[in-house]
Design a protein around this motif. Structure first.
Motif, PDB file in Angstrom:
ATOM      1  N   PRO A 116       1.097  -1.103  -0.103  1.00  0.00           N
ATOM      2  CA  PRO A 116       0.323   0.150  -0.077  1.00  0.00           C
ATOM      3  C   PRO A 116       0.925   0.911  -0.237  1.00  0.00           C
ATOM      4  CG  PRO A 116      -0.619  -1.947   1.670  1.00  0.00           C
ATOM      5  CD  PRO A 116       0.457  -2.364   0.913  1.00  0.00           C
ATOM      6  N   PRO A 117       0.459   2.438  -0.528  1.00  0.00           N
ATOM      7  CA  PRO A 117       1.107   3.701  -0.746  1.00  0.00           C
ATOM      8  C   PRO A 117       0.951   4.433   1.079  1.00  0.00           C
ATOM      9  CG  PRO A 117      -1.147   3.696  -1.489  1.00  0.00           C
ATOM     10  CD  PRO A 117      -0.709   2.200  -1.618  1.00  0.00           C
ATOM     11  N   MET A 118       2.449   5.255   0.814  1.00  0.00           N
ATOM     12  CA  MET A 118       2.173   5.748   1.951  1.00  0.00           C
ATOM     13  C   MET A 118       0.779   6.991   2.282  1.00  0.00           C
ATOM     14  SD  MET A 118       4.610   4.629   3.357  1.00  0.00           S
ATOM     15  CE  MET A 118       5.384   5.396   4.920  1.00  0.00           C
ATOM     16  N   ALA A 119      -0.146   7.442   1.437  1.00  0.00           N
ATOM     17  CA  ALA A 119      -0.576   8.265   1.701  1.00  0.00           C
ATOM     18  C   ALA A 119      -1.808   7.552   0.742  1.00  0.00           C
ATOM     19  CB  ALA A 119      -0.179   9.753   1.595  1.00  0.00           C
ATOM     20  N   THR A 120      -3.206   8.105   1.255  1.00  0.00           N
ATOM     21  CA  THR A 120      -4.145   8.142   0.133  1.00  0.00           C
ATOM     22  C   THR A 120      -5.507   8.794   0.493  1.00  0.00           C
ATOM     23  OG1 THR A 120      -5.051   6.373   1.000  1.00  0.00           O
ATOM     24  CG2 THR A 120      -3.898   5.560  -0.799  1.00  0.00           C
ATOM     25  N   ALA A 121      -6.712   8.592  -0.561  1.00  0.00           N
ATOM     26  CA  ALA A 121      -7.222   9.980   0.502  1.00  0.00           C
ATOM     27  C   ALA A 121      -8.101   9.515   1.301  1.00  0.00           C
ATOM     28  CB  ALA A 121      -8.670   9.722  -0.864  1.00  0.00           C
ATOM     29  N   THR A 122      -7.902   8.580   1.733  1.00  0.00           N
ATOM     30  CA  THR A 122      -8.185   7.899   3.082  1.00  0.00           C
ATOM     31  C   THR A 122      -7.794   7.836   4.524  1.00  0.00           C
ATOM     32  OG1 THR A 122      -8.675   5.476   2.465  1.00  0.00           O
ATOM     33  CG2 THR A 122     -10.009   6.537   1.867  1.00  0.00           C
ATOM     34  N   GLY A 179      -6.842  18.538  22.868  1.00  0.00           N
ATOM     35  CA  GLY A 179      -7.557  18.612  21.201  1.00  0.00           C
ATOM     36  C   GLY A 179      -7.408  17.518  20.726  1.00  0.00           C
ATOM     37  N   ARG A 180      -8.106  17.709  18.999  1.00  0.00           N
ATOM     38  CA  ARG A 180      -7.759  16.123  18.441  1.00  0.00           C
ATOM     39  C   ARG A 180      -7.356  16.585  17.123  1.00  0.00           C
ATOM     40  NH1 ARG A 180     -13.925  13.677  20.808  1.00  0.00           N
ATOM     41  NH2 ARG A 180     -12.934  12.611  22.350  1.00  0.00           N
ATOM     42  N   LEU A 181      -7.117  15.159  16.635  1.00  0.00           N
ATOM     43  CA  LEU A 181      -6.497  15.294  15.293  1.00  0.00           C
ATOM     44  C   LEU A 181      -7.173  14.576  14.150  1.00  0.00           C
ATOM     45  CD1 LEU A 181      -4.154  15.557  13.253  1.00  0.00           C
ATOM     46  CD2 LEU A 181      -3.627  13.369  13.472  1.00  0.00           C
ATOM     47  N   SER A 182      -8.220  15.426  13.008  1.00  0.00           N
ATOM     48  CA  SER A 182      -9.221  15.521  12.584  1.00  0.00           C
ATOM     49  C   SER A 182      -9.240  14.086  12.415  1.00  0.00           C
ATOM     50  CB  SER A 182      -9.192  16.179  11.570  1.00  0.00           C
ATOM     51  OG  SER A 182     -10.088  15.414  10.158  1.00  0.00           O
ATOM     52  N   SER A 183     -10.512  12.832  11.716  1.00  0.00           N
ATOM     53  CA  SER A 183     -10.391  11.618  11.503  1.00  0.00           C
ATOM     54  C   SER A 183     -10.884  12.043   9.934  1.00  0.00           C
ATOM     55  CB  SER A 183     -11.977  11.376  12.075  1.00  0.00           C
ATOM     56  OG  SER A 183     -12.350  12.262  12.396  1.00  0.00           O
ATOM     57  N   VAL A 184     -10.891  13.075   9.233  1.00  0.00           N
ATOM     58  CA  VAL A 184     -11.040  12.959   8.712  1.00  0.00           C
ATOM     59  C   VAL A 184     -10.931  12.212   7.538  1.00  0.00           C
ATOM     60  CG1 VAL A 184      -9.394  14.664   7.337  1.00  0.00           C
ATOM     61  CG2 VAL A 184     -10.766  14.819   6.049  1.00  0.00           C
ATOM     62  N   LYS A 185      -9.522  11.127   8.049  1.00  0.00           N
ATOM     63  CA  LYS A 185      -8.714  10.406   7.233  1.00  0.00           C
ATOM     64  C   LYS A 185      -8.001  10.017   8.686  1.00  0.00           C
ATOM     65  CE  LYS A 185      -5.273  12.582   4.561  1.00  0.00           C
ATOM     66  NZ  LYS A 185      -4.865  12.794   3.867  1.00  0.00           N
ATOM     67  N   THR A 186      -7.348   8.182   8.180  1.00  0.00           N
ATOM     68  CA  THR A 186      -6.909   7.977   9.479  1.00  0.00           C
ATOM     69  C   THR A 186      -5.592   8.288   9.109  1.00  0.00           C
ATOM     70  OG1 THR A 186      -8.574   5.621   9.099  1.00  0.00           O
ATOM     71  CG2 THR A 186      -6.278   5.378  10.140  1.00  0.00           C
ATOM     72  N   TRP A 187      -4.812   8.513  10.315  1.00  0.00           N
ATOM     73  CA  TRP A 187      -4.008   8.146  10.659  1.00  0.00           C
ATOM     74  C   TRP A 187      -2.935   7.754  10.548  1.00  0.00           C
ATOM     75  CZ3 TRP A 187      -2.941  12.949   8.590  1.00  0.00           C
ATOM     76  CH2 TRP A 187      -4.287  14.162   8.016  1.00  0.00           C
ATOM     77  N   TYR A 188      -1.292   7.320  10.429  1.00  0.00           N
ATOM     78  CA  TYR A 188      -0.555   5.864  10.870  1.00  0.00           C
ATOM     79  C   TYR A 188       0.417   6.650  11.298  1.00  0.00           C
ATOM     80  CZ  TYR A 188      -3.750   2.555   9.034  1.00  0.00           C
ATOM     81  OH  TYR A 188      -4.877   2.037   8.110  1.00  0.00           O
ATOM     82  N   VAL A 189       1.298   6.223  12.201  1.00  0.00           N
ATOM     83  CA  VAL A 189       2.441   6.538  13.205  1.00  0.00           C
ATOM     84  C   VAL A 189       2.848   6.424  14.756  1.00  0.00           C
ATOM     85  CG1 VAL A 189       1.504   9.027  14.072  1.00  0.00           C
ATOM     86  CG2 VAL A 189       3.327   9.065  13.592  1.00  0.00           C
ATOM     87  N   GLU A 190       4.097   6.023  14.557  1.00  0.00           N
ATOM     88  CA  GLU A 190       4.423   5.061  16.303  1.00  0.00           C
ATOM     89  C   GLU A 190       4.278   6.790  17.562  1.00  0.00           C
ATOM     90  OE1 GLU A 190       8.336   3.838  18.721  1.00  0.00           O
ATOM     91  OE2 GLU A 190       8.235   4.084  16.022  1.00  0.00           O
TER      92      GLU A 190
END
Length: 302
Positions: A162-168, A258-269
């Protein structure tokens, strides 16, 4: 006893088959993040064919005593892996791909029972390696398809990473947040307007992150001293959002939250700690919570 052994080996094979299929789905649909080799994309490429091959072996009934012995050792090893994840507080055992299963549930309902069942119901009267092909159908129906299937799956996984970034979704590459660069997540944080002015320490966390659980109380104590140095702090929650006891930041916390937007799923350690000045990145850490002195040094080094 012989019938019981066949049932146990069939159940064990089905569990491994399901786990393999779910891991294949995970590798084809989402990026893999890890702290080391044993949870890496590369390790999955090794684990999946071995796990799937063992599943087929257990289900086929070939070399029953040899496959039983390997299955026994496999589930014995799974016990320690799952136990370790339970001890560190991991939310999922990682055994079933994107399907999140609590490590303690997997340990008590799958790994330990299957290990004990394998140990109790042995294939008595079987030779370790009897003549391999009682008839041609085993060779044509099991061996050849398996030897074709496993390399094919491996090729598909390697060529369809899978690519590192998509629309989702997007994999956050904290190393690319270079000094004096505008923080790329400002527009996605609900308190972005507030933290884009002045000096800020931003602590990003997942609620199922053991390191975050340990670090947040320490950072609560840092807060007063940082304000004394004219440096603000904010906790930023990442998905999945939680309430009540599962929320790592207490309700009575004085630290802005605060919160990071749920507009997309964020992957990070996590934890991810970022030092900002007027919205510009001074320094960032991934998978590590820096000490108070490191934070102050980063804030005033520029």
């Amino acid at each position: 006893m012989k019938k019981a052994n066949k049932i146990v080996m069939t159940i064990g094979g089905l569990v491994l088959l399901i786990a393999s299929i779910l891991k294949i789905h995970q590798l084809l649909t989402q990026p893999i993040l890890s702290k080391g080799f044993w949870e890496s994309w590369e390790f999955f490429l090794i684990q999946i064919p071995l796990e799937l091959g063992l599943a087929i072996w257990l289900l086929s009934g070939l070399f029953r005593k040899a496959s039983w012995l390997i299955g026994l050792c496999a589930f014995f090893g799974f016990i320690f892996v799952t136990l370790q994840k339970g001890i560190i507080g991991a939310e999922s055992c990682g055994c079933f791909g994107t399907v999140s299963v609590n490590p303690w549930i997997t340990l008590t309902l799958v790994d330990i029972p299957l290990f004990l069942a394998f140990a109790i119901f042995r294939p008595k009267g079987e030779k370790l390696l009897p003549p391999p092909w009682p008839n041609l159908k085993y060779f044509l129906a099991i061996a050849i398809p398996t030897f074709i299937l496993l390399p094919t799956i491996e090729y598909i996984l390697i060529t369809n990473k899978p690519p590192m970034a998509t629309a989702t979704y997007e994999v956050l590459n904290v190393k690319n947040w270079t000094a004096n660069q505008s923080w790329p997540l400002l527009e996605y944080v609900d308190i972005g307007d507030r933290i884009q002015t002045g000096d800020w320490i931003v602590f990003m966390y997942h609620n199922d992150c053991p390191d975050c659980r340990l670090a947040i109380p320490k950072y609560e104590k840092f807060y007063g001293d940082l304000k004394g140095n004219n440096v603000e702090m904010a906790f930023i929650e990442m998905q999945p959002y939680e309430q009540g006891d599962k929320q790592l930041v207490p309700k009575d916390s004085k630290v802005p939250w605060g919160r990071l937007s749920s507009v997309k799923t964020w992957y990070v350690e996590t934890p991810v700690v970022v030092v900002l000045r007027d919205g510009m990145v001074l320094k960032a850490w991934q998978g590590y919570a820096p000490t108070f002195d490191e934070l102050i040094e980063a804030a005033f080094a520029q």
